[in-house]
Write an enzyme that holds these catalytic residues in place. Structure first.
Site, short mmCIF file in Angstrom:
data_model
loop_
_atom_site.label_atom_id
_atom_site.label_comp_id
_atom_site.label_asym_id
_atom_site.label_seq_id
_atom_site.Cartn_x
_atom_site.Cartn_y
_atom_site.Cartn_z
N ARG A 188 0.84 -1.19 0.00
CA ARG A 188 0.00 0.00 0.00
C ARG A 188 0.88 1.25 0.00
O ARG A 188 1.56 1.53 1.00
CB ARG A 188 -0.91 0.04 1.23
CG ARG A 188 -2.09 -0.92 1.21
CD ARG A 188 -3.02 -0.57 2.38
NE ARG A 188 -4.19 -1.41 2.43
CZ ARG A 188 -4.38 -2.39 3.31
NH1 ARG A 188 -3.44 -2.64 4.20
NH2 ARG A 188 -5.48 -3.10 3.30
N ASP A 215 6.62 -6.45 3.76
CA ASP A 215 6.52 -7.73 3.07
C ASP A 215 6.23 -7.43 1.60
O ASP A 215 6.13 -6.28 1.20
CB ASP A 215 5.40 -8.57 3.70
CG ASP A 215 5.51 -10.05 3.38
OD1 ASP A 215 6.45 -10.43 2.67
OD2 ASP A 215 4.64 -10.82 3.82
N HIS A 261 4.71 -12.97 8.20
CA HIS A 261 5.34 -11.65 8.32
C HIS A 261 5.32 -11.17 9.77
O HIS A 261 6.33 -10.65 10.27
CB HIS A 261 4.62 -10.65 7.41
CG HIS A 261 5.26 -9.31 7.39
ND1 HIS A 261 4.62 -8.18 6.91
CD2 HIS A 261 6.49 -8.88 7.79
CE1 HIS A 261 5.43 -7.14 7.01
NE2 HIS A 261 6.56 -7.53 7.55
N ASP A 283 -0.40 -0.76 7.96
CA ASP A 283 -0.16 0.34 7.03
C ASP A 283 -1.44 1.07 6.60
O ASP A 283 -1.37 2.01 5.80
CB ASP A 283 0.59 -0.15 5.80
CG ASP A 283 -0.12 -1.32 5.10
OD1 ASP A 283 -1.20 -1.72 5.56
OD2 ASP A 283 0.43 -1.82 4.10
N ASP A 284 -2.58 0.65 7.12
CA ASP A 284 -3.84 1.33 6.77
C ASP A 284 -4.50 1.96 8.00
O ASP A 284 -5.71 2.17 8.02
CB ASP A 284 -4.81 0.36 6.11
CG ASP A 284 -5.20 -0.81 7.00
OD1 ASP A 284 -4.51 -1.02 8.04
OD2 ASP A 284 -6.17 -1.52 6.69
N ASP A 362 -5.05 -13.37 14.28
CA ASP A 362 -5.85 -12.59 15.22
C ASP A 362 -6.96 -13.42 15.85
O ASP A 362 -7.21 -13.33 17.05
CB ASP A 362 -6.42 -11.33 14.54
CG ASP A 362 -7.06 -11.63 13.19
OD1 ASP A 362 -6.94 -12.78 12.69
OD2 ASP A 362 -7.70 -10.72 12.63
N SER A 393 -9.00 -9.32 3.52
CA SER A 393 -10.36 -9.60 4.00
C SER A 393 -11.43 -9.12 3.03
O SER A 393 -12.62 -9.29 3.27
CB SER A 393 -10.59 -8.95 5.36
OG SER A 393 -10.49 -7.54 5.25
#
Length: 519
Positions: A188, A215, A261, A283-284, A362, A393
């Site tokens: 991203r 990654d 990762h 990163d988001d 998670d 997702s």
């Protein structure tokens, strides 16, 4: 008197003439500036040629010498500017060390008396200046001399933290604690939005170093990360190959790579960089102005309470209509692992890493075998929001929930607040009392609202998986359960605002455990 003045004037004139004569001799005697050649002599630099600065007959060209001298002075000034910038960067650290030195002198007698009373048989390993277990007793055989491993700053941190824990005033962590921020990145380029906010709100590069682990090997994203230079550390996951999975899991290849990762990146933080804790963001994510203040204040709470295993900046039910905007400082305990900006200690990673899953890390964290009845801290108003709709997702929950999460904009000075109410012994008693002393109402009463008086809290009771889901959907909170635990739930209770009133969606009184079959 007149003779004395005349003598002083004559002396001053003589010194002036002598000084200028010495300066002129110095300028004549200096060799041309240049760089050292391979043979040990000077080579001309820039546009300079041998013989420059000399007139006819080898006489010194004073104007040329003055120009050369001015150029050298300019070079020296640039060097001084760089030195001043370095000094400015370390000024804050020096100031803290000076203050700590003063406090160390004042408390020398108290620390010496305290050390005598400690157990002399078990000196603790040093982590961030203090090893904290169970009741967080700091035990030292003697006051060690400052070394690279045990500095005066670390000793002072241990002393201050011990006093805070004795009085249950865990309102802030020592300013000397280093809390690294690990940014998990892939492909991203919008990671720039996340990094810009982290750097904008970061109070200290020394105390909050940013490590970006990338990654995927995506070149454009790597260039964006690299553009920040020394403001962060950029590391790259070396293995970007596909992972062999069962045929039915080929569509989940991304989840396998993410788990791989995470494992590699966390090992880098704890083993390569030797940090004792970490705050993980992706990163988001965009962070709130008090993001760093939040984790700095909750670090000692996490270390002191063995019933906690993480601190999260995220509220799964943090939509604008479901939170109290007047209570930006309010924090909660939750049995649901929230993620999305969360703190982890090395001790916990040492427990998790040997059995780290190959995918869906998670949800694996939310299983009872990992959670072990431990809880996390989460805020009333989120300190992170996600702007990444598309990912592995495929936008699950984003359009329905995540895009509406409210990000806190008010800076809360958490390090100046008493947060000891979050310790289990205090929190659980008050929470259960408040929940089950609230009037029991029907969901229709809340929806109509006319028959209810006051701001609440009110309690809506569920008794089964299906009734929970029906009530949750009608009240606007997330209805999914992981290993039987509802999102934001604590002892089965989900706390939120509904039309301005505090509501507890709760199981019957006397709740004992979660039912994993409800997942």
């Amino acid at each position: 008197m007149v003779r004395k003045k005349s003598s002083l004037i004559l002396c001053g004139g003589f010194l002036f003439v002598a000084w200028n004569a010495l300066l002129l001799l110095y300028l004549w005697g200096r060799p041309p500036s240049g760089r050292l050649g391979e043979g040990g002599g000077a080579e001309p630099v820039g546009k300079e040629e041998w013989g420059m600065g000399r007139g006819k007959g080898g006489q010194v060209n004073l104007a040329g010498e003055v120009i050369r001298l001015a150029e050298e002075v300019e070079v020296q000034l640039e060097t001084q500017k760089k030195l001043l910038k370095q000094i400015e960067g370390h000024r804050a650290v020096w100031a803290r060390q000076r203050d700590v030195g003063k406090r160390d002198t004042e408390e020398k007698k108290d620390v010496k008396h305290e050390v005598v009373q400690q157990d002399h048989k078990h000196p603790p390993p040093v982590k961030d200046g203090v090893k904290v277990k169970d009741q967080m007793e700091v035990r030292q055989t003697q006051k060690p001399a400052p070394t690279a491993a045990v500095s005066k700053v670390e000793q002072q941190h241990a002393t201050e933290l011990k006093e805070e824990l004795k009085t249950n005033k865990l309102s802030s962590s020592s300013p000397e604690v280093i809390i690294p921020i690990l940014v998990i990145a892939c492909d991203r380029v919008t990671v720039k939005r996340s990094l810009d906010k982290l750097i904008q709100y970061r109070p200290s590069p020394e105390l909050f170093p940013i490590i970006v682990s990338q990654d995927c090997g995506h070149g454009e994203t790597a260039r964006v990360i690299g553009s920040y230079g020394e403001q962060l550390t950029h590391i790259r996951q070396p293995d970007v190959s596909d992972i062999r999975v069962r045929p039915e899991h080929r569509k989940f290849q991304g989840y396998y790579k993410i788990a791989r990762h995470y494992r590699w990146a966390l090992n880098q933080v704890f083993n390569r960089f030797s940090h004792s804790n970490v705050v993980i963001v992706e990163d988001d994510l965009e962070v709130a102005p008090d993001f760093f203040e939040y984790f700095r204040a909750l670090y000692p709470i996490l270390r002191s309470d063995p019933s906690l295993w993480c601190v999260s900046a995220w509220n799964d039910n943090g939509r604008d209509a479901l939170v109290d905007p007047s209570k930006a400082q309010l924090l909660h305990r939750t049995d649901f692992f929230p993620g999305l900006g969360w703190m982890l200690l090395k001790d916990m990673w040492d427990e998790l890493e040997p059995k780290w899953p190959s995918a869906f890390w998670d949800d694996w964290m939310r299983q009872p075998e990992q959670r072990k009845d431990r809880s996390c801290i989460r805020p009333e108003i989120s300190r992170t929001i996600t702007f990444g709709r598309k990912g592995v997702s495929l936008g699950q929950f984003f359009d329905q929930y995540l895009r509406y999460i409210k990000l806190n904009t008010e800076f809360v000075p958490f390090t100046k607040l008493d947060l000891s109410y979050l310790l289990k012994d205090k929190y659980q008693v008050l929470f259960i009392q408040e929940t089950y002393s609230a009037p029991l109402v029907k969901i229709e009463d809340l929806q109509q609202g006319g028959s209810l008086k006051g701001p609440g809290p009110f309690r809506v009771q569920y008794s089964s998986r299906d009734s929970f889901k029906v009530f949750a959907r009608n009240l606007g909170v997330m209805d999914d359960l992981k290993s039987g635990v509802p999102r934001t739930g604590y002892r089965g209770v989900v706390s939120f605002l509904y039309r301005g009133r505090r509501v507890f969606l709760a199981p019957p009184e006397g709740w004992t455990h979660y039912d994993v079959s409800w997942s």
